[in-house]
Design a protein around this motif. Structure first.
Motif, short mmCIF file in Angstrom:
data_model
loop_
_atom_site.label_atom_id
_atom_site.label_comp_id
_atom_site.label_asym_id
_atom_site.label_seq_id
_atom_site.Cartn_x
_atom_site.Cartn_y
_atom_site.Cartn_z
N ALA A 118 -9.97 -25.50 -3.67
CA ALA A 118 -10.65 -24.21 -3.83
C ALA A 118 -9.79 -23.25 -4.64
O ALA A 118 -10.31 -22.45 -5.43
N ALA A 119 -8.48 -23.31 -4.47
CA ALA A 119 -7.58 -22.45 -5.25
C ALA A 119 -7.66 -22.79 -6.72
O ALA A 119 -7.70 -21.89 -7.58
N VAL A 120 -7.69 -24.07 -7.04
CA VAL A 120 -7.83 -24.49 -8.44
C VAL A 120 -9.13 -23.92 -9.03
O VAL A 120 -9.13 -23.35 -10.13
N SER A 121 -10.22 -24.04 -8.28
CA SER A 121 -11.51 -23.54 -8.76
C SER A 121 -11.51 -22.02 -8.89
O SER A 121 -12.00 -21.46 -9.88
N ALA A 122 -10.95 -21.32 -7.89
CA ALA A 122 -10.95 -19.86 -7.90
C ALA A 122 -10.15 -19.31 -9.07
O ALA A 122 -10.46 -18.22 -9.58
N LEU A 123 -9.15 -20.05 -9.51
CA LEU A 123 -8.34 -19.62 -10.65
C LEU A 123 -8.96 -20.02 -11.99
O LEU A 123 -8.39 -19.74 -13.05
N GLY A 124 -10.13 -20.67 -11.93
CA GLY A 124 -10.78 -21.10 -13.17
C GLY A 124 -10.06 -22.26 -13.83
O GLY A 124 -10.13 -22.42 -15.05
N LEU A 125 -9.39 -23.11 -13.02
CA LEU A 125 -8.57 -24.18 -13.58
C LEU A 125 -9.16 -25.57 -13.35
O LEU A 125 -8.47 -26.58 -13.53
N ASP A 126 -10.44 -25.64 -12.95
CA ASP A 126 -11.09 -26.96 -12.87
C ASP A 126 -11.06 -27.60 -14.25
O ASP A 126 -11.37 -26.96 -15.26
N GLY A 127 -10.69 -28.87 -14.28
CA GLY A 127 -10.60 -29.56 -15.56
C GLY A 127 -9.29 -29.30 -16.28
O GLY A 127 -9.03 -29.89 -17.33
N VAL A 128 -8.46 -28.42 -15.73
CA VAL A 128 -7.16 -28.10 -16.32
C VAL A 128 -6.03 -28.64 -15.45
O VAL A 128 -5.11 -29.30 -15.92
N LEU A 129 -6.12 -28.34 -14.14
CA LEU A 129 -5.12 -28.81 -13.19
C LEU A 129 -5.80 -29.49 -12.01
O LEU A 129 -6.97 -29.22 -11.72
#
Length: 240
Positions: A118-129
């Motif tokens: 959820a932290a990855v998604s909330a930071l807009g980093l899906d597909g990045v990290l």
């Protein structure tokens, strides 16, 4: 808007709470054991064929946090995700976040992985990290409790591995049969056996004791309750 732990999914209300040890493990020893595990297990047993190159380039960031609850850990995780995303890949390619005083129980740790995603998604980093998981008591759901296969993801301390998706893509291109890595790892560990794995773990502890001298402590820096050290051995890739 900054992302805070309160914006992430809460842990189940009935989840057990880890009780921190009265004597926290020494940060230098924790990081030294983690490095030794990567050297001897991840690289030494070739559990991740991509790890040695990262080690050679010196692009790993090791972070120890003294967090004792999941909110504090989530805060450190958010900071490290942002740092990795904002830092050039030729400076930091991957981050190993070790948190020995929280989520010692694997079931609690496994639940926290939803918070990490959820932290990855909330930071807009899906597909990045992405965040890969390693724990001293790691268990695959489809394997018997005493199966040696669990050792592929068993680290000396509870650990979150922050990985760039682009690094995974490059590694897969360089290793076309990446889907065979897990099966190969299981074969390797079954040949090693439980006694061999226990001996390797002891070697890691011995290496850490030898490494955690004055020079080791001097290479670490402290900030916001976390201790980090610059690149040394490589971070493990997803093991399963």
């Amino acid at each position: 808007m900054p992302i805070t732990p309160s914006a992430l999914p809460a842990q189940p209300a009935d989840a057990p709470t880890d009780t921190p040890s009265n004597t926290p493990p020494d940060a230098a020893r924790v990081l030294a054991e983690t490095r030794a595990w990567i050297d001897r297990a991840v690289i030494g047993l070739n559990l991740c064929p991509f790890a040695k190159a990262v080690q050679t380039k010196g692009l790993i960031r090791y972070v120890h946090t003294g967090a004792t609850d999941t909110d504090a850990l989530a805060e450190v995780l958010i900071t490290e995700l942002q740092r990795l995303a904002e830092t050039p890949v030729d400076t930091i390619e991957t981050t190993v976040l070790v948190h020995p005083q929280v989520l010692q129980a694997f079931d609690d740790y496994n639940d926290f992985l939803d918070v990490a995603d959820a932290a990855v998604s909330a930071l807009g980093l899906d597909g990045v990290l992405q965040v890969a998981s390693f724990h001293p008591d790691y268990r695959f759901a489809d394997a018997p409790e005493d199966d040696i296969s669990h050792a592929t993801n068993r680290s000396p301390w509870p650990t979150l591995h922050l990985i760039r998706e682009s690094s995974i893509d490059r590694a897969v291109e360089a290793f076309p049969e990446a889907e065979t890595i897990y099966e190969t790892n299981i074969d390797t560990l079954r040949r090693l056996g439980a006694a061999g794995w226990a001996a390797l773990q002891q070697q890691c502890r011995d290496d850490a004791r030898a490494a955690a001298g004055p020079s080791q402590a001097g290479s670490a820096s402290s900030a916001a309750g976390s201790t980090s050290s610059p690149a040394a051995p490589a971070a493990p890739g997803p093991a399963g």
